[in-house]
Write a protein that holds these residues in place. Structure first.
Motif, short mmCIF file in Angstrom:
data_model
loop_
_atom_site.label_atom_id
_atom_site.label_comp_id
_atom_site.label_asym_id
_atom_site.label_seq_id
_atom_site.Cartn_x
_atom_site.Cartn_y
_atom_site.Cartn_z
N LYS A 85 76.82 18.65 76.19
CA LYS A 85 77.01 19.81 77.10
C LYS A 85 78.44 20.35 76.94
CE LYS A 85 76.04 20.27 81.81
NZ LYS A 85 75.76 19.51 83.01
N ALA A 86 79.42 19.39 76.91
CA ALA A 86 80.82 19.81 76.80
C ALA A 86 81.09 20.44 75.42
CB ALA A 86 81.73 18.59 77.00
N TYR A 87 80.47 19.90 74.39
CA TYR A 87 80.63 20.46 73.03
C TYR A 87 80.13 21.90 73.02
CZ TYR A 87 80.07 21.24 68.01
OH TYR A 87 80.15 21.76 66.76
N LYS A 88 78.98 22.12 73.65
CA LYS A 88 78.37 23.45 73.67
C LYS A 88 79.30 24.45 74.38
CE LYS A 88 74.14 25.82 74.83
NZ LYS A 88 72.89 25.77 75.59
N LYS A 89 79.88 23.99 75.48
CA LYS A 89 80.79 24.85 76.25
C LYS A 89 82.04 25.19 75.43
CE LYS A 89 82.67 24.92 80.82
NZ LYS A 89 83.22 23.98 81.77
N ALA A 90 82.58 24.17 74.72
CA ALA A 90 83.82 24.39 73.97
C ALA A 90 83.59 25.19 72.69
CB ALA A 90 84.45 23.04 73.63
N ASN A 91 82.41 25.03 72.07
CA ASN A 91 82.18 25.64 70.75
C ASN A 91 81.14 26.75 70.74
OD1 ASN A 91 83.75 23.74 68.79
ND2 ASN A 91 82.67 22.38 70.18
N ARG A 92 80.49 26.98 71.90
CA ARG A 92 79.38 27.95 71.97
C ARG A 92 78.35 27.69 70.89
NH1 ARG A 92 81.88 31.08 75.58
NH2 ARG A 92 84.08 31.42 75.19
N LYS A 93 78.04 26.44 70.73
CA LYS A 93 77.12 26.03 69.67
C LYS A 93 76.44 24.73 70.08
CE LYS A 93 77.05 26.17 64.80
NZ LYS A 93 77.65 26.07 63.53
N GLU A 94 75.19 24.55 69.64
CA GLU A 94 74.45 23.33 69.99
C GLU A 94 74.77 22.21 69.00
OE1 GLU A 94 72.10 22.98 72.36
OE2 GLU A 94 71.86 25.08 73.00
N ILE A 95 74.64 20.96 69.48
CA ILE A 95 74.52 19.82 68.57
C ILE A 95 73.09 19.33 68.74
CG2 ILE A 95 75.06 17.38 68.26
CD1 ILE A 95 77.89 17.85 68.75
N ASN A 96 72.39 19.09 67.66
CA ASN A 96 71.04 18.53 67.77
C ASN A 96 71.14 17.03 67.62
OD1 ASN A 96 69.10 20.93 67.79
ND2 ASN A 96 70.61 21.41 66.22
N PHE A 97 70.75 16.32 68.67
CA PHE A 97 70.92 14.87 68.67
C PHE A 97 69.56 14.16 68.68
CE2 PHE A 97 71.38 10.85 71.04
CZ PHE A 97 72.21 10.20 70.14
N PHE A 98 69.47 13.10 67.87
CA PHE A 98 68.25 12.29 67.81
C PHE A 98 68.62 10.86 68.16
CE2 PHE A 98 68.04 15.74 64.83
CZ PHE A 98 66.75 16.27 64.97
N LYS A 99 68.06 10.35 69.25
CA LYS A 99 68.35 8.96 69.62
C LYS A 99 67.41 8.04 68.83
CE LYS A 99 68.58 5.82 73.58
NZ LYS A 99 67.74 4.76 73.10
N GLY A 100 67.98 7.10 68.11
CA GLY A 100 67.12 6.17 67.36
C GLY A 100 67.91 5.31 66.42
N ASN A 101 67.17 4.38 65.79
CA ASN A 101 67.79 3.35 64.97
C ASN A 101 67.46 3.63 63.49
OD1 ASN A 101 68.43 0.93 63.66
ND2 ASN A 101 67.92 -0.28 65.47
N ILE A 102 68.47 3.74 62.66
CA ILE A 102 68.21 4.09 61.26
C ILE A 102 67.60 2.93 60.47
CG2 ILE A 102 70.00 5.90 61.22
CD1 ILE A 102 71.56 3.89 59.30
N THR A 103 67.57 1.73 61.05
CA THR A 103 66.87 0.65 60.35
C THR A 103 65.35 0.82 60.51
OG1 THR A 103 66.91 -0.94 62.16
CG2 THR A 103 68.81 -0.96 60.69
N ASN A 104 64.94 1.75 61.38
CA ASN A 104 63.52 2.12 61.50
C ASN A 104 63.28 3.28 60.52
OD1 ASN A 104 61.14 3.40 62.19
ND2 ASN A 104 61.46 3.15 64.41
N TYR A 105 62.63 2.98 59.41
CA TYR A 105 62.51 3.98 58.34
C TYR A 105 61.71 5.21 58.79
CZ TYR A 105 61.97 6.21 53.84
OH TYR A 105 62.02 7.13 52.82
#
Ligand code: USQ
Length: 383
Positions: free
Chosen positions: A58-78
């Motif tokens: 939320k703070a990133y979006k406010k500071a940069n007027r841009k979204e970050i797309n985030f995926f919660k998960g474990n990269i050991t899960n192929y």
């Protein structure tokens, strides 16, 4: 440019998301919040309070007027990683999603096996997801200067020319890592080199020295954009630990004779280097190695530096040499190269002491928070 940061919630990952200019880069991130879990396991906290990922985004979006797309998960899960790579189709992937602690990996058999499985599996999954969906993407992998160990020779960047029984070749410089964690990075280097050779993918393997500080250009006055800063024996690196110790009048925990030499760079330099590497990609099929550090110092020099900065700020600091909990050479030769990054524009920080001063003054407001965790400062993990 679409850039996928694996391990975006960590010390380097969150700093990088915030350091890359928003107008040039679209940021995508993955994390499973293990760093938060590990530090809790060490019965510690980040010296600087850390916002939740929702608050950070939320703070990133406010500071940069841009979204970050985030995926919660474990990269050991192929399946998970494969799905994200297929969906995002990144042009660059920066891989920080690993357990970064030598002491943690040296605690016992379980931790040793877990750290190696976790770290090596994640990288192998990444190689295969890239090969399947984005074979032209540039993998930027965080390795470590610790892969080389402390040989009695100059340390080149990954490779050296060898003449043996009248024949010459350019071969990988020997890796003599000093912990199960550092060895996990050696195995990654071998796996990535093979993947480049065999599948024609491109990779830059970054042999990074010890990073310190939390002053990247990230905070833009918003506390949710701050990165974490650990000071426990497993996830706090030496300068960060010394600075946290200094602000609570705790004697600096110098291990052994303090004559060990290591390479260092401020967090802001590390971020500049990552941007340079992103903007100067390895060629298709190339496995490129860069040594990423600004200066070489002994532990004794660091404790003197931190003490001198503190003296100027009116803080009295003592150093307490303690028996070295690690098996490491204390008197040794150490002369690594770092020309590859300089050749693409890196100018190592000259204001090393100034970076320490900024960190000490930045930590003073969190004195009480650090004091509460004083009991965890003394090392308990031996090897
Ligand atoms: N040390 C002290 N006092 C302390 C902590 C450490 O004297 O309180 C000494 C250690 O004995 C060692 C040196 O400082 O000689 C560095 O220790 P560290 O804990 O700061 O760093 P290390 O375990 O080497 O690992 C850290 C990061 C790791 C990264 C590595 C880069 O945790 O992720 O890979 O730095 S390098 O050291 O170049 O391999």
């Amino acid at each position: 440019m679409r850039i996928l940061i694996l391990g975006m919630d960590g010390y380097l990952g969150w700093s990088l998301a915030n350091s890359l200019p928003g107008e040039k880069f679209s940021i995508y991130g993955i994390d499973n919040f293990y760093r938060r879990k590990w530090v809790k396991e060490m019965q510690s906290v980040s010296a600087v309070p850390v916002a939740s990922m929702e608050e950070r985004i939320k703070a990133y979006k406010k500071a940069n007027r841009k979204e970050i797309n985030f995926f919660k998960g474990n990269i050991t899960n192929y399946e998970f990683l494969n799905h994200v790579v297929k969906k995002v189709r990144p042009e660059v992937i920066v891989h920080f999603a690993q357990c970064p602690s030598a002491p943690y990996s040296m605690m016992n058999q379980k931790k040793c096996v877990w750290v190696q499985q976790n770290n090596i599996t994640g990288t192998l999954n990444l190689i295969h997801a890239v090969k399947e969906h984005v074979p032209g993407a540039h993998i930027i992998k965080l390795g470590t200067m610790g892969e080389y160990g402390t040989p009695n020779l100059d340390i080149p960047e990954g490779f050296f020319e060898v003449e043996y029984r009248g024949r010459k070749d350019r071969l990988p410089f020997p890796r003599q890592a000093n912990s199960w964690y550092h060895l996990s990075k050696v195995h990654d280097s071998n796996n990535l080199q093979f993947a480049c050779r065999n599948y024609g993918i491109r990779c830059t393997d970054i042999m990074q020295g010890i990073v310190f500080g939390f002053h990247s250009n990230a905070d833009k006055g918003t506390k949710e954009l701050n990165t974490r800063l650990d000071f426990d024996e497993a996830f706090g690196t030496i300068i960060n630990r010394f600075c946290c110790q200094a602000v609570i009048d705790y004697p600096l925990t110098s291990y052994g004779k303090g004559t060990q030499l290591r390479s260092f760079l401020p967090l802001s330099d590390s971020m500049k280097c990552f941007q340079l590497v992103i903007e100067n990609a390895a060629a298709s099929g190339e496995y490129r190695v860069v040594n990423q550090f600004a200066n070489v110092h002994s532990i004794n020099e660091l404790s003197r530096k931190v003490s001198a900065v503190c003296r100027q700020l009116g803080i009295a600091v003592k150093t307490k040499p303690i028996e070295n909990p690690r098996k490491e050479k204390e008197h040794h030769y150490y002369h690594p190269d770092n020309n590859n990054l300089k050749s693409i524009g890196y100018k190592p920080a000259t204001e090393f002491d100034e970076e320490i001063r900024k960190m000490i003054t930045g930590l003073l407001p969190f004195r009480k928070r650090i004091l509460k965790y004083k009991a965890i400062l003394n090392p308990t993990i031996h090897w």
